[in-house]
Design a protein around this motif. Structure first.
Motif, PDB file in Angstrom:
ATOM      1  N   TYR A 270       2.612  -1.182  -3.375  1.00 33.24           N
ATOM      2  CA  TYR A 270       1.259  -0.962  -3.935  1.00 33.24           C
ATOM      3  C   TYR A 270       0.675  -2.612  -3.609  1.00 33.24           C
ATOM      4  O   TYR A 270       1.455  -3.371  -3.777  1.00 33.24           O
ATOM      5  N   THR A 271      -0.639  -2.624  -3.626  1.00 36.35           N
ATOM      6  CA  THR A 271      -1.349  -3.788  -3.554  1.00 36.35           C
ATOM      7  C   THR A 271      -1.047  -4.492  -4.898  1.00 36.35           C
ATOM      8  O   THR A 271      -0.907  -4.033  -5.937  1.00 36.35           O
ATOM      9  N   ASN A 272      -0.784  -6.005  -4.509  1.00 32.74           N
ATOM     10  CA  ASN A 272      -0.474  -6.993  -5.638  1.00 32.74           C
ATOM     11  C   ASN A 272       0.820  -6.716  -6.237  1.00 32.74           C
ATOM     12  O   ASN A 272       0.977  -7.148  -7.658  1.00 32.74           O
ATOM     13  N   LEU A 293      -6.270  -8.210  -5.166  1.00 36.93           N
ATOM     14  CA  LEU A 293      -5.741  -6.870  -4.483  1.00 36.93           C
ATOM     15  C   LEU A 293      -6.012  -7.164  -3.147  1.00 36.93           C
ATOM     16  O   LEU A 293      -6.984  -7.721  -2.566  1.00 36.93           O
ATOM     17  N   PHE A 294      -5.190  -6.684  -2.162  1.00 37.81           N
ATOM     18  CA  PHE A 294      -5.345  -6.729  -0.707  1.00 37.81           C
ATOM     19  C   PHE A 294      -5.430  -8.105  -0.187  1.00 37.81           C
ATOM     20  O   PHE A 294      -6.129  -8.535   0.676  1.00 37.81           O
ATOM     21  N   VAL A 318       0.562  -4.022   4.787  1.00 33.26           N
ATOM     22  CA  VAL A 318      -0.636  -4.278   3.994  1.00 33.26           C
ATOM     23  C   VAL A 318      -0.294  -3.239   2.578  1.00 33.26           C
ATOM     24  O   VAL A 318       0.474  -2.286   2.925  1.00 33.26           O
ATOM     25  N   GLY A 319      -1.023  -3.548   1.449  1.00 34.46           N
ATOM     26  CA  GLY A 319      -0.657  -2.965   0.403  1.00 34.46           C
ATOM     27  C   GLY A 319      -1.362  -1.560   0.170  1.00 34.46           C
ATOM     28  O   GLY A 319      -2.219  -1.683   0.957  1.00 34.46           O
ATOM     29  N   VAL A 321      -3.087   1.656  -2.365  1.00 34.42           N
ATOM     30  CA  VAL A 321      -3.627   1.781  -3.375  1.00 34.42           C
ATOM     31  C   VAL A 321      -3.842   3.323  -3.757  1.00 34.42           C
ATOM     32  O   VAL A 321      -3.891   4.196  -2.667  1.00 34.42           O
TER      33      VAL A 321
END
Length: 483
Positions: A270-272, A293-294, A318-319, A321
């Motif tokens: 997941y992002t972050n 985020l991202f 890349v994260g 979401v």
């Protein structure tokens, strides 16, 4: 419901973990060479994000400054609704805005006309006027008619979750491939949202070209909307060709690593969730780590070594979401193939997040979309220093292959390195060779790629017993030692 909104907005910063780029209470986390540059990429009032090659189309300028959030809660618990709203607030802040207020409506389905019901839409208008907001951000993808109808009521710009995520990606993409992928996703999102005369006038012939077609067939030729649509389709086709060419280049590099027998590990999540911090901890790569985020869009591949000295590659991706726009999944498909081709997947989860199981489900959904579900997966519960021990224990109990770490403090990292060494494929062909001193390159490769069982320096060269992969075994055939 007001109490729910107040609770969400007061806690929205929790969606962005406190991260200053340091670990161990002061050790700098890599060089962070582009942190200052990234921090300069905030939105500035008056600057445009219009696409240069497209004329008179409805591409929303996203100069986010003072925003009000709007969401429809259709299913799940109130905690689920709060988490979704909190994530939307974090997304809006990442895009450079100030979140002022929010409206959360409980109903079975979003209103087909204005997304919110007519009463809530009027209430939203009053909040926008009272707060002095210039933008409303909705927590789902709106149809063009829903967005226009809601704008007619609230009298300010309305954007949806998809447009917001696309804008964040556009701010953060730095490589040529990343920019091309984001532009492709933006155009695919834009295409069905063009406004014009409508289909009835888009194909009428002009002037004498209409001869013989009867009354009502003479018109101005292609309308502006049709010209825009054709130009966008042409640009989309070119971007797809460009990305396919970049994919070929990446495939060549990946094939080269494979031919050398170098195992690969992919970091996804997941992002972050702390993927880049974990990459820095494992490889000292100096990849950008930011409280956004991202923050990472461009795949980073670094080399590292297992605890027993075997070389492997580690790729940061890349994260993801919740409800990642399908246009982005498709545009980044070639990049995400790095995950599908890996020998081991480190699925990083933010243990301090209010809904870590939801993060796991969202990431696995995207991995299924890009056909990357056959890779051996290890759940890495990150931020264990800030997480509730009960949450960590719950995930460890539910996920068979999992462990808890803290990329910031180093907790659990030695155990993670040992696990990587155990899970990566090991050389399985026994050889005994006498390598001349003139071929020191082969000895070096043996140390990088093989499991050395014994090594002895004799008059004619270096005698080694080792376990190697098939490619290296074939190169060592001429140097096989006699009985």
């Amino acid at each position: 419901m007001d109490a729910t909104i107040d609770r969400v907005l007061s806690r929205r910063a929790q969606a962005l973990a406190d991260d200053d780029g340091f670990v161990d209470g002061g050790t700098y986390d890599g060089d962070q060479l582009d942190r200052e540059e990234r921090s300069a990429l905030r939105r500035v009032q008056g600057l445009s994000t219009e696409l240069e090659d497209i004329t008179e189309v409805e591409y929303r300028q996203l100069r986010l400054e003072r925003v009000v959030l709007a969401a429809v809660w259709t299913q799940g618990s109130v905690e689920d609704a709060e988490n979704s709203m909190r994530e939307l607030a974090a997304l809006a802040e990442t895009a450079g805005s100030e979140v002022l207020e929010g409206v959360l409506q409980r109903r079975q389905n979003p209103d087909p006309g204005t997304y919110l019901g007519s009463g809530k839409a009027l209430e939203l208008r009053e909040i926008v006027e009272a707060q002095g907001a210039d933008t409303v951000v909705c927590d789902t993808e709106l149809s063009p008619s829903q967005r226009r109808a809601l704008e007619d009521v609230v009298k300010v710009k309305v954007i949806d979750r998809t447009a917001l995520i696309l804008d964040i990606f556009a701010q953060h993409a730095q490589s040529r491939e990343g920019r091309a992928q984001v532009e492709l996703a933006q155009l695919q999102y834009l295409l069905p949202r063009l406004r014009g005369w409508g289909e009835s006038m888009s194909r009428q012939a002009g002037g004498q070209a209409a001869g013989g077609q009867g009354m009502g067939s003479r018109g101005p030729g292609e309308t502006k909307i049709e010209l825009d649509r054709r130009r966008i389709n042409t640009r989309i086709a070119k971007l797809k060709r460009d990305i396919a060419g970049m994919k070929t280049h990446r495939d060549t590099k990946r094939s080269s690593r494979r031919s050398n027998g170098t195992p690969s590990v992919a970091i996804a999540g997941y992002t972050n969730a702390g993927k880049s911090t974990l990459l820095n901890r494992l490889t000292h790569a100096g990849v950008l780590v930011d409280n956004q985020l991202f923050a990472t869009l461009d795949t980073t591949v670094r080399r590292s070594e297992t605890v027993d000295g075997r070389e492997f590659t580690l790729a940061d991706t890349v994260g993801f979401v919740r409800e990642l726009p399908p246009q982005l999944v498709e545009a980044f498909r070639s990049t995400l193939e790095e995950v599908g081709e890996a020998d081991l997947l480190l699925h990083v989860v933010d243990g301090s997040h209010p809904d870590p199981e939801g993060q796991i489900s969202a990431v696995r959904s995207v991995l299924a979309d890009v056909e990357a579900t056959d890779v051996k997966e290890v759940i890495v519960i990150n931020k264990a220093d800030a997480a509730d021990p009960e949450v960590i224990d719950r995930i460890l109990l539910h996920e068979k292959h999992s462990l808890a770490v803290s990329a910031r403090t180093g907790r659990g990292i030695p155990e993670l390195l040992e696990l990587i060494a155990e899970e990566l494929p090991k050389p399985d062909i026994d050889v005994e060779v006498l390598v001349p001193y003139a071929r020191g390159d082969l000895v070096s490769r043996l140390h990088d790629e093989a499991e050395i069982l014994s090594e002895d320096h004799v008059a004619d060269g270096t005698r080694l017993r080792a376990r190697v992969n098939p490619d290296l075994a074939s190169e060592l055939t001429p140097f096989a030692a006699a009985g």
